[in-house]
Scaffold this motif. Structure first.
Motif, short mmCIF file in Angstrom:
data_model
loop_
_atom_site.label_atom_id
_atom_site.label_comp_id
_atom_site.label_asym_id
_atom_site.label_seq_id
_atom_site.Cartn_x
_atom_site.Cartn_y
_atom_site.Cartn_z
N TRP A 203 -2.15 -5.40 0.31
CA TRP A 203 -3.22 -4.39 0.32
C TRP A 203 -3.67 -4.16 -1.12
O TRP A 203 -2.96 -4.51 -2.08
N TYR B 41 -12.03 -0.12 10.40
CA TYR B 41 -10.80 0.57 10.82
C TYR B 41 -10.98 1.02 12.26
O TYR B 41 -11.63 2.04 12.54
N TRP C 13 -4.35 0.55 13.48
CA TRP C 13 -3.15 1.35 13.20
C TRP C 13 -2.87 2.21 14.43
O TRP C 13 -3.78 2.87 14.94
N TRP D 195 -8.93 -2.44 1.43
CA TRP D 195 -9.02 -1.46 2.53
C TRP D 195 -9.58 -0.12 2.08
O TRP D 195 -10.20 0.58 2.85
N ASP E 73 0.83 -1.21 0.00
CA ASP E 73 0.00 0.00 0.00
C ASP E 73 0.86 1.25 0.00
O ASP E 73 2.04 1.23 0.38
N GLU E 74 0.24 2.33 -0.39
CA GLU E 74 0.76 3.68 -0.21
C GLU E 74 2.26 3.79 -0.55
O GLU E 74 3.06 4.19 0.29
C1 ACM Z 1 -3.64 1.05 4.91
O1 ACM Z 1 -4.52 1.43 5.72
N1 ACM Z 1 -2.70 1.89 4.50
C2 ACM Z 1 -3.62 -0.29 4.40
#
Ligand code: ACM
Length: 543
Positions: free
Chosen positions: A387, A429, A478, A404, A337-338
């Motif tokens: 992801w 989340y 997170w 996600w 991801d990202e």
């Molecule tokens: C994510 O929340 N960056 C997978």
């Protein structure tokens, strides 16, 4: 007349007591309660564990000793016994079990060892939440089976390192909710958390940051305090075994190609531009040196990602070759991801590689990256999870997608006949606030218990054939704004109770009002288990 009313009142009180005690979360598929009849446990109660049920027997014995001070014996006794056994049934859903309690004992029959373990979790939930000296369970008949095979909870130990004891408590709490997967996020921009013997600087350098921002990103200053930590391989083995004893699979996540600032701080040659200092995001107050590669001190997304060089692939294969023997899981999560492509766009090396390999663009390069890692992991008998960004530029042949950014990634992957785990931000989340007027700092967003409860992991857009690719769902935790275990618990509970019912209970058996009644009892158990849950969770979902 008065007497009759009194009798009705007493009966209602007794029945209420009974119905209060049978408050299993997640709700079993079928349950009948014989009102007013109980089995009383005592030190004369024995537990008889059939072959393959030893771990469940130990879990139950430990629980009864710890919470109720009752020490069960292992001998057989016809008088007052808890019997655990497996009766295999190839046609049954894995994890299915039946639980029958009479006035003289409890029998749990699982179709497999997991099933017995889930039966034990149900025993735990029919024990009194209010302990007043007598430990009895009502006479019940339960027939139960999980809806989804993947029932997960993630913990980000990269943003904030969490101590081993807490990781074990977290695993216990996953187990108590009949969930079966712990996704362990182990590498981040802000810290590398697992010992890799071939690359000691990953933990000597990458596990520590010189300071952390204060408050919400970009912060109101810096705490100027070195923080971090890592798990030794021995600790990892101990945690994985602890989880296995609770029928929980631990899936490690090693992020690539993005979220890799900590690894790059340890080994700058993993960057496209090893001599370029670490980028500090606007508004962030930095502490300590910043003229080289550093572990990040604030949250967010960073452009300094792994360069797709042979040196990087060798590094990652070496890292994974130490990860693989530690985790028996069939999956390794490789992140994906990202990963901003700014540095890849500017890098001569990357541009040449794109041409040489005949790739379309930088997304094609990410796809090439993930394909290579998948090939390596497949050759070692492992499957990858990534992801949903791993869809971009083309999915690796055997990849499982964790959706996600909404459900679209999952829908697209299932349509391509790839397995999917649903983790859409809007529903699962658990870093989003669970009440409107949250007074502690969170990442933002609003996700009340009721909204988690209402989540349906199988999207309507999928045909009956495509639906089978949805393995289940997972809550993501997170930890940017969870610096200590108590805050993690506050964010996770009681939303995990709602998620467990999404994952376990058939939709026809779900009912939010009924859930909240059972949750009252679950909260008493949370207090017993010393879980710090959010008390003001009754907010309505936004439309
Ligand atoms: C994510 O929340 N960056 C997978």
């Amino acid at each position: 007349m008065k007497k009759i009313l009194l009798a009705i009142g007493l009966l209602a009180a007794v029945l209420d007591g009974v119905s209060q005690q049978v408050s299993i979360v997640p709700k079993p598929q079928e349950i009948t309660v014989t009102d007013g009849q109980f089995f009383r446990l005592s030190t004369a109660t024995t537990v008889s564990s059939g072959k393959g049920t030893e771990k469940s027997a130990k879990f139950l014995k430990d629980y009864l000793a710890k919470i109720y001070n009752i020490v069960l014996d292992n001998k057989r006794s016809a008088k007052s016994a808890i019997i655990l056994k497996i009766e295999s049934n190839k046609n049954a859903i894995p994890g299915s079990y039946s639980l029958t309690s009479t006035t003289s004992g409890i029998t749990v029959i699982g179709v497999d060892a997991e099933g017995v373990f889930y039966g034990v979790q149900s025993i735990i939930q029919i024990l009194p939440a209010d302990f007043n000296g007598e430990v009895s369970v009502p006479v019940v008949k339960i027939s139960d089976a999980p809806r989804f095979q993947y029932r997960g909870l993630m913990l980000d130990c990269g943003r904030h390192f969490m101590p081993v004891d807490f990781v074990k408590k977290y695993i216990d709490l996953i187990a108590l909710h009949k969930m079966n997967t712990f996704h362990w996020h182990l590498t981040e921009d802000q810290g590398w958390r697992i010992e890799i013997k071939k690359y000691p600087k990953l933990t000597e350098v990458g596990a520590w940051r010189n300071g952390s921002i204060i408050g919400h990103h970009p912060g109101k200053g810096n705490d100027e305090t070195k923080s971090g930590g890592f798990y030794t391989q021995e600790e990892v083995k101990d945690i994985v075994k602890y989880a296995a004893d609770r029928y929980i699979t631990v899936i490690p996540e090693i992020e690539m190609p993005g979220h890799s600032s900590a690894a790059i701080a340890a080994y700058p040659e993993l960057s496209c531009f090893p001599d370029q200092p670490t980028q500090v995001l606007p508004g962030v107050t930095w502490y300590g040196p910043r003229d080289g590669k550093e572990v990040q001190q604030s949250w967010g997304v960073y452009p300094d990602i792994f360069v797709p060089s042979e040196n990087t692939f060798k590094f990652l294969e070496d890292v994974l070759s130490e990860i693989i023997p530690l985790f028996p899981s069939k999956y390794v999560h490789i992140g994906g991801d990202e990963a901003p492509k700014d540095y890849w766009k500017k890098s001569e090396f990357c541009q040449k590689l794109i041409k040489e390999k005949g790739l379309k663009d930088e997304e094609g390069l990410q796809s090439y990256f993930i394909h290579r890692i998948e090939k390596y992991l497949n050759s070692k008998g492992k499957q990858i999870i990534g992801w949903d960004e791993i869809l971009e530029g083309g999915l690796a042949p055997n990849a499982t997608v964790m959706s996600w950014r909404g459900e679209e990634g999952g829908i697209s992957a299932a349509k391509q006949k790839h397995n999917v785990i649903m983790t859409p931000g809007k529903y699962v989340y658990l870093d989003h606030a669970q009440r409107k007027n949250e007074d502690s700092v969170t990442i933002g967003g609003y996700l009340p218990v009721q909204q988690v409860y209402g989540y349906e992991p199988v999207p309507k857009e999928l045909s009956a054939d495509e639906q089978k690719y949805v393995l289940g769902a997972q809550g993501n935790v997170w930890t940017e704004y969870m610096t200590v275990p108590a805050k993690v618990e506050y964010m996770v509970f009681p939303r995990l109770a709602a998620l467990s019912e999404v994952l376990w209970t058939q939709p026809a058996n779900k009912n939010y009002t009924d859930f909240t009644k059972r949750l009252d009892e679950e909260l008493k158990r949370y207090r017993k288990w010393d879980v710090n849950y959010c008390k003001d969770f009754s907010g309505q979902p936004d439309q």
